[in-house]
Design a protein around this motif. Structure first.
Motif, short mmCIF file in Angstrom:
data_model
loop_
_atom_site.label_atom_id
_atom_site.label_comp_id
_atom_site.label_asym_id
_atom_site.label_seq_id
_atom_site.Cartn_x
_atom_site.Cartn_y
_atom_site.Cartn_z
N TYR A 330 0.83 -1.21 0.00
CA TYR A 330 0.00 0.00 0.00
C TYR A 330 0.86 1.26 0.00
O TYR A 330 0.58 2.22 -0.72
N GLY A 331 1.93 1.22 0.83
CA GLY A 331 2.82 2.38 0.88
C GLY A 331 3.52 2.63 -0.44
O GLY A 331 3.67 3.77 -0.88
N ARG A 334 1.05 4.09 -2.76
CA ARG A 334 0.81 5.49 -2.41
C ARG A 334 1.98 6.37 -2.83
O ARG A 334 1.78 7.47 -3.36
N HIS A 337 1.85 6.84 -6.47
CA HIS A 337 0.83 7.83 -6.82
C HIS A 337 1.32 9.24 -6.52
O HIS A 337 1.14 10.16 -7.34
N GLN A 338 1.97 9.42 -5.37
CA GLN A 338 2.48 10.74 -5.02
C GLN A 338 3.58 11.18 -5.97
O GLN A 338 3.73 12.37 -6.25
#
Length: 766
Positions: A330-331, A334, A337-338
């Motif tokens: 998940y990290g 994320r 995505h960032q």
């Protein structure tokens, strides 16, 4: 003194040496071996006592308390050791237990327990966790098995002739079990201070060494042995010596360089220490099985419980690792995505947009798929931040992003490239012109935030790939839409412009580099020249001044339009150098013209800068030009950052005669505020106010008002872009008496302008 691995090994080596020498003497010279062995133990105990007391008095708080308490314990232990030596050497008792010496020896576990509790109370603890609790139970169980198998079980099973002897015999392994358990739990649960970690581990190692020798002693007592071989007394020497070394370390900061490997060694020992008892238990049981020794019921039951706790711990660890992997995935998602999305608006960022555009260009080259690209720049967005604050500005940007999402198809790529710049890659087949008009429409309604509403407009540049261009790149397309957008800003803002071939110079990737070289005067880039356009009196056409205008012809790009390279200079940070170059050339070339003012354009962003003042003064002095012949025209393409500073700077320049004119009045930033704040001498009326348009009545009303206001303030008005006699009549009707434009002459080099001056009825060459 600081505790280091080398010093720890040196202490252990010294203790082993003493024990080995005593063991060698044991066979042939038992009395000498006893004296040597007992002296070594007594010296080690006294060293621990002195070190704890001395360093305790020099410390503060809990660090002082645990040292003093442990010093008392070693004082009692040393007294017991002195009695033990008396019994062995003087009274020739091989293993004097029980005796008065036991009272001194058993003082140490009591005070050591108190010292460990002080350390434990002063340490921050980790939050309760199932794995930590299981680790603690595994440690306790493993230590119990080791103690039971080596000494405690034998003492219990063998019994003793008297209750006192049994109590003494069982006191040693029981107290050692408690001490070692507390020490290991202290390591398991406590968060170590990196500065105190070496001292803590050394202290633990010393007390463990004492406990090991105690276990041998209890085991021999349980067997009824009359003597204890010196080799088993090494722990009684190494233990106090290690405690003495630990007491010397007060956790001072260590140099970073050269100690990283040492710190890693301590951290590794810190992590492995809780599992040492479990490993030792495994080795013990393996030896018992290999030798055929009977494993009693207590050891079996506790061992089975320890095994179950280890299995439970591993299952929990597996589940936690699985959850950790999910969090890592998940990290990573994320972070990805960032890395490719704008944190404020959630749109694609420049990196992701460039990747998608590069893919589209590759498909265009291979499969001839057309590309539609839009570049959107919010007009005067800095004013929104300045007027309402950056928080409101961020909300406006988020609102713009939401509206762009709603009006584009799901396959189109909408991105925020930075600041107030957005881009759209059209992948759904929508024509760029239609998409651009749709964007302009959705941005028309104001944004409402409570009682506040903010309106924004956007200049949009568009580009379409029509003909085949095998060398087309994503960067080239971005430069094209940027050029089209900037062309739109020059034509009034709030419009959409399609890229045209005449904007090729602006979109050229080497434009900033070549312009910088031209400003520096490098021959390969082409020279920056100055052309002049006359400013005349409308009543009779007499030339009263000339305006200097920069021109650039690049060998690589050809003739570059002034709007293009001036805008490029502003965006590349070259505008100051370009302004100064034009100022220098204009003052040098017009110094010989008699009583004729020369107007030089200066970027509004520089007004108020002390460096501009110094440059103007130096240029006037260098070329012998009177200050009254120079007028600085403030171009309205950029905003004056500090009106008060600009006003002060202008007044100082007026002291040497330099005049100030506002160029393109009626189209730029805060023009009425400039008239109110700045000591303006001249206003140059923008050509759009005198050019026939669909709103000619509104333009005429504005133009007449500007002339009226300026005359009331004692400010001269010069009309720009005069091309017809009808415009001259209109201007005179308004009360404007000066003008410039193609009707009176195009910009030209000074050599061509001299002919015009010679024909002027009022001015001539000196």
């Amino acid at each position: 003194m600081t505790v280091t691995p080398a010093r720890v090994l040196a202490v252990i080596g010294a203790a082993v040496t003493v024990g080995v020498v005593a063991q060698l003497l044991y066979a042939g010279h038992p009395t000498a071996a006893t004296v040597w062995d007992d002296t070594g133990q007594l010296v080690a105990g006294l060293a621990a006592m002195v070190s704890c007391f001395w360093n305790g008095w020099r410390s503060r708080g809990p660090q002082r308390t645990w040292r003093l308490v442990l010093g008392i314990g070693f004082a009692g232990w040393s007294i017991g050791m002195a009695m033990w030596a008396w019994y062995q050497i003087i009274e020739n008792i091989g293993l004097p237990s029980p005796s008065a010496a036991d009272a001194g020896f058993l003082t140490l576990p009591v005070f050591a327990l108190a010292a460990l509790l002080v350390l434990a109370a002063n340490r921050p603890w980790r939050p309760p966790h199932a794995v930590l609790i299981l680790d603690a139970l595994v440690v306790v169980g493993s230590l119990f098995i080791l103690t039971w198998a080596t000494s405690l079980g034998g003492v219990v099973q063998a019994g003793a002739p008297t209750p006192a002897a049994f109590a003494v015999a069982i006191a040693y392994p029981a107290s050692d079990l408690v001490l070692v358990t507390i020490m290991v739990l202290l390591v398991v649960f406590g968060r170590s201070n990196p500065r105190q970690l070496p001292a803590l581990l050394t202290l633990v190692l010393g007390l463990v060494a004492l406990s090991v020798s105690d276990s041998f002693f209890a085991y021999l007592v349980s067997l009824g042995a009359e003597e204890m071989p010196p080799i088993f007394d090494i722990g009684f020497i190494a233990g106090p010596a290690l405690v003495a070394l630990a007491a010397t370390d007060r956790g001072k900061r260590r140099p970073e360089d050269g100690n990283r490997g040492r710190d890693k060694a301590y951290e590794l020992a810190y992590l492995l220490l809780p599992y040492v008892p479990l490993a030792a238990t495994g080795v013990l049981i393996s030896i018992q099985l290999a030798t055929g020794e009977t494993i009693d019921t207590t050891e079996k039951v506790v061992g089975l419980l320890v095994l179950c706790m280890v299995v439970a711990r591993q299952l929990i660890t597996l589940l936690e690792n699985r959850m950790l992997l999910e969090r890592v995935r998940y990290g990573q998602a994320r972070l990805e995505h960032q890395a490719f999305h704008d944190p404020l608006t959630g749109l694609a960022n420049r990196a992701l947009f460039h990747d998608r555009l590069a893919e589209a260009v590759e498909a265009y080259r291979l499969e001839h798929r057309p590309i539609g690209l839009l570049f959107i720049d919010l007009d005067d967005f800095k004013l929104v931040n300045d007027s309402y604050g950056h928080e409101t500005g961020d909300m406006v940007l988020c609102g713009v992003a939401d509206r762009l999402r709603t009006c584009m198809s799901g396959v189109d790529v909408v991105a925020r490239l930075g600041g107030d710049e957005f881009a759209v890659l059209l992948c759904g087949g929508t024509e760029p012109e239609a998409a651009g008009e749709l964007i302009r429409e959705v941005l028309l309604p104001p944004f409402r935030f409570g009682d506040r509403q903010v309106s924004v407009s956007a200049s949009i540049g568009a580009a379409v790939t029509a003909e085949q261009e095998p060398d087309l790149t994503a960067d080239a397309l971005l430069r094209r839409v940027d050029a089209a957008m900037y062309d739109g800003k020059q034509n009034g803002k709030g419009v959409m412009m399609i890229y045209r071939s005449d904007l090729a110079a602006w979109a050229h990737p080497d434009l900033p580099t070549l312009l910088a070289a031209a400003v520096r005067g490098e021959p390969h880039a082409g020279a920056i020249e100055v052309y002049y356009q006359p400013i005349v009196r409308l009543s009779d056409g007499a030339i009263v001044a000339i305006e200097s205008l920069a021109r650039w012809t690049s060998p690589q790009l050809g003739r570059v339009p002034p709007l293009v390279f001036v805008a490029a200079a502003e965006r590349a940070g070259l505008v100051a150098a370009l302004d100064d170059l034009v100022l220098d050339i204009a003052c040098r070339e017009t110094a010989t013209l008699a009583d004729l003012q020369v107007h030089v354009n200066i970027s509004a962003g520089r007004l108020g800068c002390p460096l501009l003042e110094a440059t103007v003064r130096d240029t006037l002095t260098r070329h012998g030009l009177d200050g009254s012949r120079l007028v600085l025209e403030i171009t309205e393409t950029s905003r004056i950052p500090d009106l008060e500073a600009a006003a002060d700077s202008t007044r100082r320049l007026r002291d040497v005669g330099v005049g100030l004119a506002i160029d393109d009045f009626g189209t730029g930033y805060n023009t009425l505020a400039h008239l109110h704040t700045l000591p303006v001498d001249t206003v140059k009326l923008d050509y759009s106010l005198i050019t026939p348009t669909a709103n000619s009545e509104r333009a005429e009303a504005i133009g007449r008002s500007v002339v009226s206001i300026s005359r009331a303030l004692g400010i001269s008005v010069i009309a720009e872009g005069v091309q017809t006699q009808a415009q001259v009549v209109k201007l005179q009707r308004w009360g404007c008496h000066l003008g410039q434009g193609y009707l009176y002459g195009r910009p030209a080099p000074l050599t061509e302008l001299r002919l015009t001056l010679a024909e002027s009825p009022q001015k001539s060459l000196r």
